[in-house]
Write a protein that holds these residues in place. Structure first.
Motif, PDB file in Angstrom:
ATOM      1  N   MET A 161      -4.293 -39.935 -76.104  1.00  0.00           N
ATOM      2  CA  MET A 161      -5.198 -39.266 -77.302  1.00  0.00           C
ATOM      3  C   MET A 161      -4.499 -37.770 -77.738  1.00  0.00           C
ATOM      4  SD  MET A 161      -8.866 -41.145 -77.567  1.00  0.00           S
ATOM      5  CE  MET A 161      -9.709 -39.426 -77.661  1.00  0.00           C
ATOM      6  N   GLY A 162      -4.193 -37.244 -76.674  1.00  0.00           N
ATOM      7  CA  GLY A 162      -3.701 -35.701 -76.605  1.00  0.00           C
ATOM      8  C   GLY A 162      -2.191 -35.548 -76.980  1.00  0.00           C
ATOM      9  N   LEU A 163      -1.371 -36.892 -76.687  1.00  0.00           N
ATOM     10  CA  LEU A 163      -0.003 -36.664 -76.879  1.00  0.00           C
ATOM     11  C   LEU A 163       0.312 -36.502 -78.219  1.00  0.00           C
ATOM     12  CD1 LEU A 163       2.766 -37.168 -75.489  1.00  0.00           C
ATOM     13  CD2 LEU A 163       2.794 -39.623 -75.960  1.00  0.00           C
ATOM     14  N   GLN A 164       1.259 -35.584 -78.517  1.00  0.00           N
ATOM     15  CA  GLN A 164       1.385 -35.118 -79.972  1.00  0.00           C
ATOM     16  C   GLN A 164       2.713 -35.795 -80.485  1.00  0.00           C
ATOM     17  OE1 GLN A 164       1.393 -30.839 -80.280  1.00  0.00           O
ATOM     18  NE2 GLN A 164      -0.733 -30.878 -79.308  1.00  0.00           N
ATOM     19  N   ALA A 165       2.887 -35.880 -81.650  1.00  0.00           N
ATOM     20  CA  ALA A 165       3.947 -36.267 -82.359  1.00  0.00           C
ATOM     21  C   ALA A 165       5.248 -35.453 -81.943  1.00  0.00           C
ATOM     22  CB  ALA A 165       4.117 -36.620 -83.595  1.00  0.00           C
ATOM     23  N   GLY A 166       6.639 -35.872 -81.764  1.00  0.00           N
ATOM     24  CA  GLY A 166       7.568 -35.032 -81.580  1.00  0.00           C
ATOM     25  C   GLY A 166       8.047 -34.914 -79.987  1.00  0.00           C
ATOM     26  N   TYR A 167       7.288 -35.511 -79.220  1.00  0.00           N
ATOM     27  CA  TYR A 167       7.774 -35.346 -77.609  1.00  0.00           C
ATOM     28  C   TYR A 167       8.693 -36.553 -77.193  1.00  0.00           C
ATOM     29  CZ  TYR A 167       4.736 -31.447 -76.410  1.00  0.00           C
ATOM     30  OH  TYR A 167       4.129 -30.178 -76.401  1.00  0.00           O
ATOM     31  N   LEU A 168       8.414 -37.651 -77.983  1.00  0.00           N
ATOM     32  CA  LEU A 168       9.318 -38.721 -77.568  1.00  0.00           C
ATOM     33  C   LEU A 168      10.020 -39.426 -78.586  1.00  0.00           C
ATOM     34  CD1 LEU A 168       6.256 -40.855 -76.159  1.00  0.00           C
ATOM     35  CD2 LEU A 168       7.844 -39.555 -74.756  1.00  0.00           C
ATOM     36  N   ASN A 169      11.308 -39.583 -78.265  1.00  0.00           N
ATOM     37  CA  ASN A 169      12.363 -40.386 -79.249  1.00  0.00           C
ATOM     38  C   ASN A 169      12.625 -41.496 -79.085  1.00  0.00           C
ATOM     39  OD1 ASN A 169      12.898 -37.578 -80.659  1.00  0.00           O
ATOM     40  ND2 ASN A 169      13.573 -36.882 -78.408  1.00  0.00           N
ATOM     41  N   GLY A 170      12.073 -42.236 -78.126  1.00  0.00           N
ATOM     42  CA  GLY A 170      12.304 -43.718 -77.643  1.00  0.00           C
ATOM     43  C   GLY A 170      11.784 -44.705 -78.947  1.00  0.00           C
ATOM     44  N   GLU A 171      12.695 -45.837 -78.923  1.00  0.00           N
ATOM     45  CA  GLU A 171      12.207 -46.910 -80.013  1.00  0.00           C
ATOM     46  C   GLU A 171      11.300 -47.810 -79.551  1.00  0.00           C
ATOM     47  OE1 GLU A 171      15.420 -48.000 -82.874  1.00  0.00           O
ATOM     48  OE2 GLU A 171      16.660 -46.636 -81.375  1.00  0.00           O
ATOM     49  N   MET A 178      25.695 -47.869 -71.130  1.00  0.00           N
ATOM     50  CA  MET A 178      24.633 -48.289 -71.692  1.00  0.00           C
ATOM     51  C   MET A 178      24.052 -47.301 -72.875  1.00  0.00           C
ATOM     52  SD  MET A 178      23.326 -51.222 -70.244  1.00  0.00           S
ATOM     53  CE  MET A 178      21.494 -51.254 -70.485  1.00  0.00           C
ATOM     54  N   GLU A 179      24.985 -46.491 -73.489  1.00  0.00           N
ATOM     55  CA  GLU A 179      24.673 -45.306 -74.149  1.00  0.00           C
ATOM     56  C   GLU A 179      24.391 -45.670 -75.475  1.00  0.00           C
ATOM     57  OE1 GLU A 179      27.642 -43.705 -71.004  1.00  0.00           O
ATOM     58  OE2 GLU A 179      27.493 -45.778 -72.326  1.00  0.00           O
ATOM     59  N   ASN A 180      24.720 -47.012 -75.754  1.00  0.00           N
ATOM     60  CA  ASN A 180      24.419 -47.447 -77.412  1.00  0.00           C
ATOM     61  C   ASN A 180      23.263 -48.343 -77.505  1.00  0.00           C
ATOM     62  OD1 ASN A 180      26.683 -46.233 -78.318  1.00  0.00           O
ATOM     63  ND2 ASN A 180      28.013 -47.931 -77.735  1.00  0.00           N
ATOM     64  N   ARG A 181      22.566 -48.553 -76.255  1.00  0.00           N
ATOM     65  CA  ARG A 181      21.233 -49.067 -76.413  1.00  0.00           C
ATOM     66  C   ARG A 181      20.302 -48.161 -76.796  1.00  0.00           C
ATOM     67  NH1 ARG A 181      21.671 -54.408 -73.504  1.00  0.00           N
ATOM     68  NH2 ARG A 181      24.310 -54.391 -73.036  1.00  0.00           N
ATOM     69  N   LYS A 182      18.889 -49.208 -77.456  1.00  0.00           N
ATOM     70  CA  LYS A 182      18.071 -48.228 -77.869  1.00  0.00           C
ATOM     71  C   LYS A 182      17.315 -47.600 -76.798  1.00  0.00           C
ATOM     72  CE  LYS A 182      16.512 -51.169 -81.673  1.00  0.00           C
ATOM     73  NZ  LYS A 182      15.726 -52.170 -82.477  1.00  0.00           N
ATOM     74  N   MET A 183      16.685 -46.308 -76.950  1.00  0.00           N
ATOM     75  CA  MET A 183      16.151 -45.575 -75.825  1.00  0.00           C
ATOM     76  C   MET A 183      14.681 -46.144 -75.455  1.00  0.00           C
ATOM     77  SD  MET A 183      15.006 -41.504 -75.978  1.00  0.00           S
ATOM     78  CE  MET A 183      16.585 -40.897 -76.017  1.00  0.00           C
ATOM     79  N   VAL A 184      14.472 -46.014 -74.381  1.00  0.00           N
ATOM     80  CA  VAL A 184      13.154 -46.882 -73.891  1.00  0.00           C
ATOM     81  C   VAL A 184      12.267 -45.747 -73.298  1.00  0.00           C
ATOM     82  CG1 VAL A 184      12.200 -48.476 -72.190  1.00  0.00           C
ATOM     83  CG2 VAL A 184      14.297 -49.041 -73.360  1.00  0.00           C
ATOM     84  N   VAL A 185      10.820 -45.956 -73.693  1.00  0.00           N
ATOM     85  CA  VAL A 185       9.842 -44.950 -72.798  1.00  0.00           C
ATOM     86  C   VAL A 185       9.200 -46.058 -71.826  1.00  0.00           C
ATOM     87  CG1 VAL A 185       7.718 -43.970 -73.138  1.00  0.00           C
ATOM     88  CG2 VAL A 185       9.419 -43.851 -75.007  1.00  0.00           C
ATOM     89  N   LEU A 186       9.409 -45.557 -70.593  1.00  0.00           N
ATOM     90  CA  LEU A 186       8.550 -46.248 -69.645  1.00  0.00           C
ATOM     91  C   LEU A 186       7.311 -45.572 -69.265  1.00  0.00           C
ATOM     92  CD1 LEU A 186      11.339 -46.875 -67.054  1.00  0.00           C
ATOM     93  CD2 LEU A 186      10.311 -48.300 -68.490  1.00  0.00           C
ATOM     94  N   GLN A 187       6.218 -46.282 -69.574  1.00  0.00           N
ATOM     95  CA  GLN A 187       4.902 -45.567 -69.613  1.00  0.00           C
ATOM     96  C   GLN A 187       3.845 -45.866 -68.508  1.00  0.00           C
ATOM     97  OE1 GLN A 187       1.677 -46.645 -71.497  1.00  0.00           O
ATOM     98  NE2 GLN A 187       0.901 -44.851 -70.281  1.00  0.00           N
ATOM     99  N   GLY A 188       3.198 -45.181 -67.889  1.00  0.00           N
ATOM    100  CA  GLY A 188       2.008 -45.522 -66.778  1.00  0.00           C
ATOM    101  C   GLY A 188       1.241 -44.462 -66.770  1.00  0.00           C
ATOM    102  N   HIS A 189      -0.158 -44.516 -66.274  1.00  0.00           N
ATOM    103  CA  HIS A 189      -0.738 -43.543 -66.144  1.00  0.00           C
ATOM    104  C   HIS A 189      -1.014 -43.052 -64.570  1.00  0.00           C
ATOM    105  CE1 HIS A 189      -4.323 -45.901 -64.702  1.00  0.00           C
ATOM    106  NE2 HIS A 189      -4.054 -46.734 -65.703  1.00  0.00           N
ATOM    107  N   LEU A 190      -1.328 -41.636 -64.377  1.00  0.00           N
ATOM    108  CA  LEU A 190      -1.288 -41.055 -62.967  1.00  0.00           C
ATOM    109  C   LEU A 190      -2.746 -41.191 -62.710  1.00  0.00           C
ATOM    110  CD1 LEU A 190       0.498 -37.881 -63.873  1.00  0.00           C
ATOM    111  CD2 LEU A 190       1.438 -40.090 -62.590  1.00  0.00           C
TER     112      LEU A 190
END
Length: 485
Positions: A154-164, A66-78
């Motif tokens: 709101m506080g998450l800065q650019a550069g931490y995530l690379n997912g598409e 699965m290495e050639n698939r787009k990177m995914v961000v899975l997101q939820g709040h704690l």
């Protein structure tokens, strides 16, 4: 009780949910749950990062092939909304949620369940821990303080995530695919008032409003549910000439439709008969109006010790008039999407005590200009009474993208799996996608989740069958994420 929840299928999902629910996790008090997630990532040997605001990011490489698939961000709040019934003895700061199985539903004992967004978080944990699930490279984003300000997003800065692609797992109907949401703004009303001695020859009374369903101040705002603060104020308006208010304690959190309100007041002895008669009449009218949506509404009047101090008549009349005039509920429906609430307000909290008045509202809208239109109308209403009004915590909505590639994948996958068409919607609630898109504008985002009812109230419950459906849907989506360009 958690034992029977842990036995449910899929076990990995429900066991992670039970583990999560054992950890106190109120909004703005997420230290314990943040450490829990950090420890979880470290035990799996995965790269685990905590950003400056307190969000946790765990990164997992793609499954073999699965290495050639787009990177995914899975997101939820704690964080979760902490609400309990007034007769429930429970300490949210130290105790884990007590769960039970009730037919197809998982519930809590007299408190919120935390399925919002605990089931989404548990699903992400299950993907991270599995050695069998096929998935592309994963960035798991666990945000903080979603429920009371979206400060993590709101506080998450650019550069931490690379997912598409971002999959937000915070939608509460399993047949819905969400592509847009409302923004919000907090309205805080404050004032001091002069206290005077209770009138001579007066008797004390307490008015108690209980038994309302309450619910999510966005997702449930269109249902016409009773608002305890508005109901109490309506009663006070009817009896204001024969009573003097000592204390009001109504509602709790901005994002929950208030279920209970309590007022202590002094009533002129000579007016007791008319006071009781008026309350009986008005209570009957209100119960008749709400009998379909709030059949368990209780309005009780009990004689108590006469309070020492009460509001002045001028302060009392200004308070009652301003709350009566302040808009609560749906303000405007969308012209662009059928049956979508565009703008609304929830008068969530009213406290009057010891010379201080505080009123808390949450205004929501999918249109920024409409959001501020209603906020300014409320501001003007309370300022006319001489109150100080503060607007804060504004966050943007999420504009729908009907051309989204991930939307096509989810729609087609749903059709194939369940032989029916998913409802593509925008919701009248705060999802973090719009905020996250500020610093990640090129990320393709979508939201979905299992069926949860009564979120933000002690009646919250999560469907077992729906959670199984959601889990199957999520795993199939991950297996079919598009290839990199």
């Amino acid at each position: 009780m958690s034992k029977e929840v842990r036995a449910l299928e899929p076990k990995e999902l429900w066991n992670n949910f039970a583990d999560l629910n054992a950890v106190p996790r109120a909004s703005k008090k997420e230290e314990k749950v943040r450490q829990f997630i950090v420890d979880f990532g470290n035990k799996l040997g995965l790269e685990t990062i905590t950003d400056p605001i307190g969000n946790v990011i765990i990164k997992k490489p793609a499954s073999k092939g699965m290495e050639n698939r787009k990177m995914v961000v899975l997101q939820g709040h704690l964080d979760m909304v902490h609400q309990k019934n007034s007769d429930t003895n429970f300490d949210f700061d130290t105790e884990g949620i007590k769960m039970k199985v009730d037919g197809d539903w998982v519930r809590a004992e007299g408190t919120t369940l935390g399925a919002d967004n605990g089931l989404g978080v548990a699903a992400i944990m299950s993907v991270l821990a599995s050695s069998e699930i096929l998935h592309p490279a994963i960035e798991a984003l666990f945000t903080i303080d979603e429920e009371t300000g979206m400060t993590g997003a709101m506080g998450l800065q650019a550069g931490y995530l690379n997912g598409e692609i971002l999959l937000n797992l915070d939608t509460e109907e399993d047949d819905e695919i969400d592509i847009g949401c409302a923004g919000g703004i907090d309205i805080t009303v404050e004032s001091d008032y002069h206290e005077v001695s209770a009138p001579v020859n007066s008797v004390g009374y307490t008015i108690s409003i209980k038994g309302l369903n309450g619910g999510h101040s966005g997702m449930d705002i269109h249902k016409g549910l009773g608002n305890a603060n508005k109901i109490m104020n309506r009663i006070l308006y009817a009896i204001q000439d024969v009573t003097r208010i000592s204390e009001i304690n109504g509602g709790s959190l901005r994002n929950a439709i208030p279920r209970e309100s309590f007022t202590k007041l002094a009533v002129y002895n000579a007016s007791k008969s008319s006071f009781l008669k008026t309350i009986k009449r008005v209570s009957k009218e209100i119960k008749e109006e709400l009998k379909t949506v709030d059949p368990n509404l209780s309005i009780e009047i009990s004689e108590t010790e006469t309070p020492n101090k009460v509001m002045t008549l001028i302060s009392q009349n200004a308070l009652i008039a301003s709350i009566y005039a302040a808009h609560n509920g749906v303000y405007r429906m969308s012209n662009d999407m059928e049956d979508l609430v565009e703008t609304s307000n929830n008068i969530a909290r009213v406290t009057v005590k010891d010379g201080s008045i505080t009123i808390l509202c949450l205004t929501r809208s999918s249109v920024e200009s409409s959001k501020f239109d209603l906020a300014n109308a409320l501001k003007s209403t309370f300022e006319l009474a001489g109150y100080k009004v503060t607007l804060s915590g504004s966050y943007p909505g999420w504009k729908p993208n009907v051309e989204s590639q991930i939307l096509n994948l989810l729609s087609n996958t749903y059709q194939k799996l369940f032989d029916s068409k998913a409802n593509v919607v925008a919701c009248h609630a705060g999802l973090e996608c719009g905020i996250l898109g500020t610093n990640y504008p090129n990320m393709d985002m979508i939201s979905f989740g299992p069926t949860i009812q009564g979120a933000h109230s002690p009646d919250e419950k999560a469907s077992i069958k729906s959670s199984q459906k959601f889990w199957k849907f999520l795993l199939t989506i991950l297996e079919n994420i598009p290839f990199k360009n």
